[in-house]
Design a protein around this motif. Structure first.
Motif, mmCIF file in Angstrom:
data_model
loop_
_atom_site.group_PDB
_atom_site.id
_atom_site.type_symbol
_atom_site.label_atom_id
_atom_site.label_comp_id
_atom_site.label_asym_id
_atom_site.label_seq_id
_atom_site.Cartn_x
_atom_site.Cartn_y
_atom_site.Cartn_z
ATOM 1 N N ASN A 30 43.432 -26.606 -36.616
ATOM 2 C CA ASN A 30 43.918 -27.780 -37.409
ATOM 3 C C ASN A 30 45.118 -28.453 -36.849
ATOM 4 O O ASN A 30 46.018 -29.109 -37.622
ATOM 5 C CB ASN A 30 44.531 -27.184 -38.854
ATOM 6 C CG ASN A 30 43.458 -26.517 -39.563
ATOM 7 O OD1 ASN A 30 41.998 -26.967 -39.633
ATOM 8 N ND2 ASN A 30 43.734 -25.456 -40.255
ATOM 9 N N SER A 31 45.144 -28.504 -35.471
ATOM 10 C CA SER A 31 46.292 -29.411 -34.737
ATOM 11 C C SER A 31 45.640 -29.956 -33.626
ATOM 12 O O SER A 31 44.717 -29.446 -32.896
ATOM 13 C CB SER A 31 47.449 -28.401 -34.679
ATOM 14 O OG SER A 31 48.474 -29.204 -33.860
ATOM 15 N N TYR A 32 46.290 -31.249 -33.284
ATOM 16 C CA TYR A 32 45.982 -31.781 -31.936
ATOM 17 C C TYR A 32 46.689 -31.226 -31.000
ATOM 18 O O TYR A 32 47.948 -30.852 -30.941
ATOM 19 C CB TYR A 32 45.659 -33.374 -31.811
ATOM 20 C CG TYR A 32 44.839 -33.895 -32.847
ATOM 21 C CD1 TYR A 32 43.789 -34.139 -32.424
ATOM 22 C CD2 TYR A 32 45.134 -34.471 -34.200
ATOM 23 C CE1 TYR A 32 42.666 -34.858 -33.098
ATOM 24 C CE2 TYR A 32 44.201 -35.015 -35.082
ATOM 25 C CZ TYR A 32 42.875 -35.268 -34.393
ATOM 26 O OH TYR A 32 41.742 -35.738 -35.023
ATOM 27 N N CYS A 33 46.095 -31.142 -29.517
ATOM 28 C CA CYS A 33 46.673 -30.569 -28.408
ATOM 29 C C CYS A 33 46.406 -31.669 -27.088
ATOM 30 O O CYS A 33 45.068 -31.793 -26.823
ATOM 31 C CB CYS A 33 46.533 -29.177 -28.133
ATOM 32 S SG CYS A 33 47.274 -28.575 -26.657
#
Length: 67
Positions: A30-33
């Motif tokens: 659920n997050s961008y990296c």
């Protein structure tokens, strides 16, 4: 350290610096990296600690905008 004029002799250590880092985003948990951005920040920090050993990481801020 913040008031040290030698610190600001290096462009990358000025109070506000915008760097364009080519890389790619991964969406994980659920997050961008962006691993390349993280690597650049890590290398800049290592260089900063080498040049200014008394630099405190608590004085460092990183903003990476995502929409």
């Amino acid at each position: 350290m913040i008031g040290n004029p030698k610190f600001y002799d290096y462009y990358t250590y000025c109070p506000v610096v915008v760097l364009h880092v080519k890389g790619y985003e991964n969406f994980t948990r659920n997050s961008y990296c962006n691993e390349m951005e993280a690597k650049v920040v890590t290398e800049l920090y290592k260089d900063m600690k080498k040049k200014f050993p008394s630099f405190n990481i608590n004085n460092l801020g990183v903003v990476s905008p995502y929409s």
